[in-house]
Design an enzyme around this catalytic site. Structure first.
Site, PDB file in Angstrom:
ATOM      1  N   ARG A  92       1.044   0.928   5.409  1.00  0.00           N
ATOM      2  CA  ARG A  92       0.681   0.165   6.769  1.00  0.00           C
ATOM      3  C   ARG A  92       2.021  -0.971   6.862  1.00  0.00           C
ATOM      4  O   ARG A  92       2.510  -0.426   8.028  1.00  0.00           O
ATOM      5  CB  ARG A  92       0.010   0.213   6.426  1.00  0.00           C
ATOM      6  CG  ARG A  92      -1.834   0.553   6.089  1.00  0.00           C
ATOM      7  CD  ARG A  92      -2.777   0.052   5.650  1.00  0.00           C
ATOM      8  NE  ARG A  92      -2.763  -0.747   4.480  1.00  0.00           N
ATOM      9  CZ  ARG A  92      -3.612  -1.831   4.077  1.00  0.00           C
ATOM     10  NH1 ARG A  92      -4.277  -2.180   5.207  1.00  0.00           N
ATOM     11  NH2 ARG A  92      -3.232  -2.753   2.611  1.00  0.00           N
ATOM     12  N   ASN A 114      -5.555   1.999   5.358  1.00  0.00           N
ATOM     13  CA  ASN A 114      -6.238   2.700   4.508  1.00  0.00           C
ATOM     14  C   ASN A 114      -7.872   3.823   4.574  1.00  0.00           C
ATOM     15  O   ASN A 114      -8.576   2.629   4.871  1.00  0.00           O
ATOM     16  CB  ASN A 114      -5.983   1.885   3.542  1.00  0.00           C
ATOM     17  CG  ASN A 114      -3.991   1.699   2.986  1.00  0.00           C
ATOM     18  OD1 ASN A 114      -4.036   2.629   3.865  1.00  0.00           O
ATOM     19  ND2 ASN A 114      -4.201   0.837   1.838  1.00  0.00           N
TER      20      ASN A 114
END
Length: 93
Positions: free
Chosen positions: A21, A39
């Site tokens: 990320r 996620n």
């Protein structure tokens, strides 16, 4: 001035627990892209990126290439409607 576009993507592979990320956010900032990354419970990572087509293409190329920790096995991409005023890129939890 280039047209602004937005894409949704779902990445699968070694994309959780490896800084993916943050890696996506770094690519977004480098290419002046707004949006978010998150996620998912199934082990994938979803994202929406909004910016110029050139910037989006460059970011997706870097994301697909990964790094020494990240390994993207598959990335499904679909166009989305742009979001007016979206200027930041966030990591969603």
């Amino acid at each position: 001035m280039e047209e602004i576009v937005r894409y949704y993507a779902c990445a699968a592979g070694r994309v959780q627990g490896v800084g993916f990320r943050m890696f996506v956010r770094q690519q977004a900032l480098a290419h002046e892209i707004a949006g978010w990354v998150k996620n998912m419970p199934d082990g994938t990572v979803t994202m929406e990126l909004q910016g110029t087509q050139r910037g989006i293409d460059a970011a997706f190329a870097a994301i697909r290439a990964g790094n020494m920790f990240v390994h993207v096995e598959r990335m499904d991409i679909a166009p989305r409607d742009t979001v007016a005023g979206d200027r930041d890129f966030s990591i969603r939890y």
